[in-house]
Design an enzyme around this catalytic site. Structure first.
Site, mmCIF file in Angstrom:
data_model
loop_
_atom_site.group_PDB
_atom_site.id
_atom_site.type_symbol
_atom_site.label_atom_id
_atom_site.label_comp_id
_atom_site.label_asym_id
_atom_site.label_seq_id
_atom_site.Cartn_x
_atom_site.Cartn_y
_atom_site.Cartn_z
ATOM 1 N N ARG A 130 0.816 -1.220 0.000
ATOM 2 C CA ARG A 130 0.000 0.000 0.000
ATOM 3 C C ARG A 130 0.855 1.277 0.000
ATOM 4 O O ARG A 130 0.396 2.339 0.399
ATOM 5 C CB ARG A 130 -0.993 0.011 1.158
ATOM 6 C CG ARG A 130 -2.035 -1.095 1.053
ATOM 7 C CD ARG A 130 -3.181 -0.862 2.041
ATOM 8 N NE ARG A 130 -4.225 -1.870 1.839
ATOM 9 C CZ ARG A 130 -4.291 -3.033 2.475
ATOM 10 N NH1 ARG A 130 -3.362 -3.323 3.376
ATOM 11 N NH2 ARG A 130 -5.262 -3.879 2.242
ATOM 12 N N LYS A 152 4.075 11.970 -10.833
ATOM 13 C CA LYS A 152 3.215 11.220 -11.743
ATOM 14 C C LYS A 152 3.890 9.896 -12.077
ATOM 15 O O LYS A 152 5.016 9.864 -12.574
ATOM 16 C CB LYS A 152 2.972 12.006 -13.040
ATOM 17 C CG LYS A 152 1.907 13.068 -12.936
ATOM 18 C CD LYS A 152 1.622 13.641 -14.318
ATOM 19 C CE LYS A 152 0.490 14.653 -14.292
ATOM 20 N NZ LYS A 152 0.208 15.187 -15.649
ATOM 21 N N GLU A 194 11.123 18.875 -23.950
ATOM 22 C CA GLU A 194 10.537 19.215 -22.656
ATOM 23 C C GLU A 194 11.190 20.460 -22.056
ATOM 24 O O GLU A 194 10.560 21.189 -21.288
ATOM 25 C CB GLU A 194 10.647 18.034 -21.690
ATOM 26 C CG GLU A 194 9.868 16.791 -22.111
ATOM 27 C CD GLU A 194 8.377 16.873 -21.788
ATOM 28 O OE1 GLU A 194 7.912 17.939 -21.349
ATOM 29 O OE2 GLU A 194 7.685 15.848 -21.984
ATOM 30 N N LYS A 235 9.055 23.483 -13.029
ATOM 31 C CA LYS A 235 8.131 22.389 -12.739
ATOM 32 C C LYS A 235 7.880 22.259 -11.243
ATOM 33 O O LYS A 235 6.742 22.051 -10.806
ATOM 34 C CB LYS A 235 8.645 21.064 -13.288
ATOM 35 C CG LYS A 235 7.669 19.921 -12.997
ATOM 36 C CD LYS A 235 7.798 18.744 -13.892
ATOM 37 C CE LYS A 235 6.637 17.777 -13.673
ATOM 38 N NZ LYS A 235 6.746 16.560 -14.499
ATOM 39 N N GLU A 245 -2.901 18.295 -10.323
ATOM 40 C CA GLU A 245 -3.381 18.768 -11.616
ATOM 41 C C GLU A 245 -4.852 19.151 -11.602
ATOM 42 O O GLU A 245 -5.632 18.794 -12.492
ATOM 43 C CB GLU A 245 -3.121 17.712 -12.707
ATOM 44 C CG GLU A 245 -3.043 18.292 -14.110
ATOM 45 C CD GLU A 245 -2.569 17.280 -15.135
ATOM 46 O OE1 GLU A 245 -3.378 16.894 -15.988
ATOM 47 O OE2 GLU A 245 -1.391 16.891 -15.085
ATOM 48 N N ARG A 249 -1.314 22.948 -13.194
ATOM 49 C CA ARG A 249 -0.371 21.897 -13.567
ATOM 50 C C ARG A 249 -0.699 21.313 -14.939
ATOM 51 O O ARG A 249 0.184 20.781 -15.614
ATOM 52 C CB ARG A 249 -0.345 20.795 -12.507
ATOM 53 C CG ARG A 249 0.688 19.722 -12.823
ATOM 54 C CD ARG A 249 0.955 18.756 -11.699
ATOM 55 N NE ARG A 249 1.903 17.736 -12.131
ATOM 56 C CZ ARG A 249 2.460 16.827 -11.339
ATOM 57 N NH1 ARG A 249 2.166 16.799 -10.046
ATOM 58 N NH2 ARG A 249 3.311 15.943 -11.814
ATOM 59 N N ASN A 253 1.191 19.906 -19.725
ATOM 60 C CA ASN A 253 0.824 18.971 -20.794
ATOM 61 C C ASN A 253 0.806 19.638 -22.170
ATOM 62 O O ASN A 253 0.260 19.062 -23.121
ATOM 63 C CB ASN A 253 -0.543 18.347 -20.510
ATOM 64 C CG ASN A 253 -0.503 17.398 -19.327
ATOM 65 O OD1 ASN A 253 0.361 16.540 -19.232
ATOM 66 N ND2 ASN A 253 -1.431 17.580 -18.400
ATOM 67 N N HIS A 256 1.079 17.534 -25.272
ATOM 68 C CA HIS A 256 0.942 16.131 -24.903
ATOM 69 C C HIS A 256 -0.356 15.495 -25.388
ATOM 70 O O HIS A 256 -0.407 14.287 -25.593
ATOM 71 C CB HIS A 256 1.060 15.970 -23.383
ATOM 72 C CG HIS A 256 2.462 16.119 -22.875
ATOM 73 N ND1 HIS A 256 3.195 17.271 -23.032
ATOM 74 C CD2 HIS A 256 3.272 15.252 -22.205
ATOM 75 C CE1 HIS A 256 4.389 17.108 -22.487
ATOM 76 N NE2 HIS A 256 4.455 15.898 -21.972
ATOM 77 N N HIS A 260 0.501 12.304 -27.235
ATOM 78 C CA HIS A 260 0.130 10.977 -26.760
ATOM 79 C C HIS A 260 -0.682 10.227 -27.813
ATOM 80 O O HIS A 260 -0.539 9.007 -27.971
ATOM 81 C CB HIS A 260 -0.666 11.078 -25.458
ATOM 82 C CG HIS A 260 0.179 11.402 -24.270
ATOM 83 N ND1 HIS A 260 -0.367 11.753 -23.047
ATOM 84 C CD2 HIS A 260 1.518 11.434 -24.096
ATOM 85 C CE1 HIS A 260 0.613 11.977 -22.181
ATOM 86 N NE2 HIS A 260 1.764 11.799 -22.796
ATOM 87 N N HIS A 274 8.949 9.657 -27.029
ATOM 88 C CA HIS A 274 8.004 10.524 -26.316
ATOM 89 C C HIS A 274 8.322 12.004 -26.539
ATOM 90 O O HIS A 274 7.426 12.799 -26.848
ATOM 91 C CB HIS A 274 8.013 10.204 -24.821
ATOM 92 C CG HIS A 274 7.156 11.133 -24.012
ATOM 93 N ND1 HIS A 274 5.781 11.185 -24.137
ATOM 94 C CD2 HIS A 274 7.480 12.075 -23.091
ATOM 95 C CE1 HIS A 274 5.298 12.114 -23.323
ATOM 96 N NE2 HIS A 274 6.306 12.667 -22.683
#
Length: 382
Positions: A130, A152, A194, A235, A245, A249, A253, A256, A260, A274
């Protein structure tokens, strides 16, 4: 975000998240200092190092020696390199290996590698018993300036990129800039996308500096270290204000949503890295913004020109093997994590440094834009 002094040559930043705050260290040879840095925070912890085969061959022996010197017992877990390791099958194998290594809540998972390893190892750490803590030791430019910071973590689904995961902050980030010297040129260029992103979001002066000095960033030395620090600072500040987010935030993206979708269209095969997908996606985001009248076409052209100058793709005809039909791209976009009750959300721009979150973007407008892009790609030479 605040800074703290450090006796070493490394630059030290702080991600301020109350009880979950952590340091980002940026500088050369931090892999060799990893044992001392971790032992100072978690003396006697048992460690599990997750690395892909390529990175393991380069750095595993060095980081194991650093851990042994600091009396930190460590187990290595190797996976195949590439986006294919962000899968349910590999995730299961890593989780079982962590349990087999008897990693407990007081112990640490160490992600040694690029963004794939950071995402995979961090997600595994988030669910074993956990949740156990983990340390990011990013070895690529992309992971140093982006994916290692902010918590993330996740893996890919057949439906799209990063659709399964969790927010799970690291307890330390060690960005060894000397590791970038072993990166293939294509990987470094992909990571640079990036870096440029931070200028395009809200720092026009940084983007202008990159336009003038990108060759020095690629060559290494102080310019590279400055660019990495500026990116991490940007960042960390955003993450500190919006960890999960719920607001600004999402600006991170930029590029992205398109990117993606393009990665999914290429089957996460490596035909489009990527960072390359992000570069193409950012160029598309600015062209789409210009099409909607949000910024001048000259602004979109400026962004495209810079990304192209450093060798990044900006047009669909530059993707080896193509990206398939527009309907496939639209299906992937509809699965984007920013979609809310079926409404499309994009990061668009009013100018360089003027990105904003655009909610409820009309799907027909996106489809018409992608159809125009596809027609242009079909008419242009590769």
């Amino acid at each position: 975000m605040t800074e703290t002094s450090t006796p070493t040559a490394a630059r030290r930043l702080r991600v301020d998240l109350a009880a979950r705050s952590y340091d980002i260290l940026i500088g050369p040879n931090l892999i060799d200092a990893a044992g001392a840095e971790i032992a100072a925070r978690r003396p006697g912890a048992r460690l599990a190092i997750v690395a892909d085969e390529t990175v393991a061959n380069l750095y595993l022996a060095r980081i194991e020696a650093a851990f042994a010197q600091a009396n930190l017992p460590a187990t290595a877990i190797r996976v195949a390199p590439g986006e294919g390791s962000k899968s349910f099958a590999v995730f299961e194998r890593v989780v079982e290996a962590l349990i087999d290594a008897r990693i407990e809540r007081g112990d640490l998972v160490v992600a040694l590698g690029g963004g794939v390893i950071g995402d995979l190892a961090g997600f595994a750490a988030s669910v074993v018993r956990r949740g156990v803590d983990f340390v990011q030791v990013p070895t690529t430019l992309l992971s140093q300036v982006d994916s290692s910071v902010g918590g993330k973590t996740g893996i890919n689904s057949a439906h799209g990129k990063n659709l399964v995961g969790a927010f799970h902050q690291p307890v330390l980030v060690l960005a060894d800039t000397a590791a970038l010297d072993t990166l293939p040129p294509r990987e470094f260029r992909a990571g640079y996308a990036e870096v440029a992103k931070y200028g395009l979001i809200d720092d026009a002066a940084f983007f202008a500096e990159l336009e003038s000095n990108w060759r020095e960033v690629f060559a290494g030395g102080p310019a590279r270290l400055d660019a990495i620090e500026t990116s991490c600072r940007a960042k960390a500040a955003i993450v500190g204000r919006d960890e999960r987010e719920s607001g600004e935030r999402a600006l991170l993206n930029l590029g992205h949503t398109f990117g993606h979708a393009l990665e999914k269209a290429t089957g996460f095969s490596g035909r489009l890295l990527h960072g390359e997908a992000v570069a193409l996606g950012m160029a598309q985001a600015f062209r789409f913004s210009a099409r909607l009248g949000l910024c001048a076409p000259s602004v979109a052209q400026r962004v495209e020109d810079h990304l192209a100058e450093v060798g990044l793709p900006t047009r669909l005809n530059q993707v080896a093997g193509g990206v398939g039909p527009v309907d496939g791209l639209m299906d992937a976009i509809a699965q984007d994590k920013k979609v809310a009750r079926g409404a499309l959300t994009f990061i668009l721009a009013r100018g360089v440094g003027g990105a904003f979150v655009a909610r409820d973007v009309a799907p027909d407008a996106v489809k018409a834009f992608l159809e125009a892009e596809t027609l242009e790609a079909e008419a242009a030479p590769a």
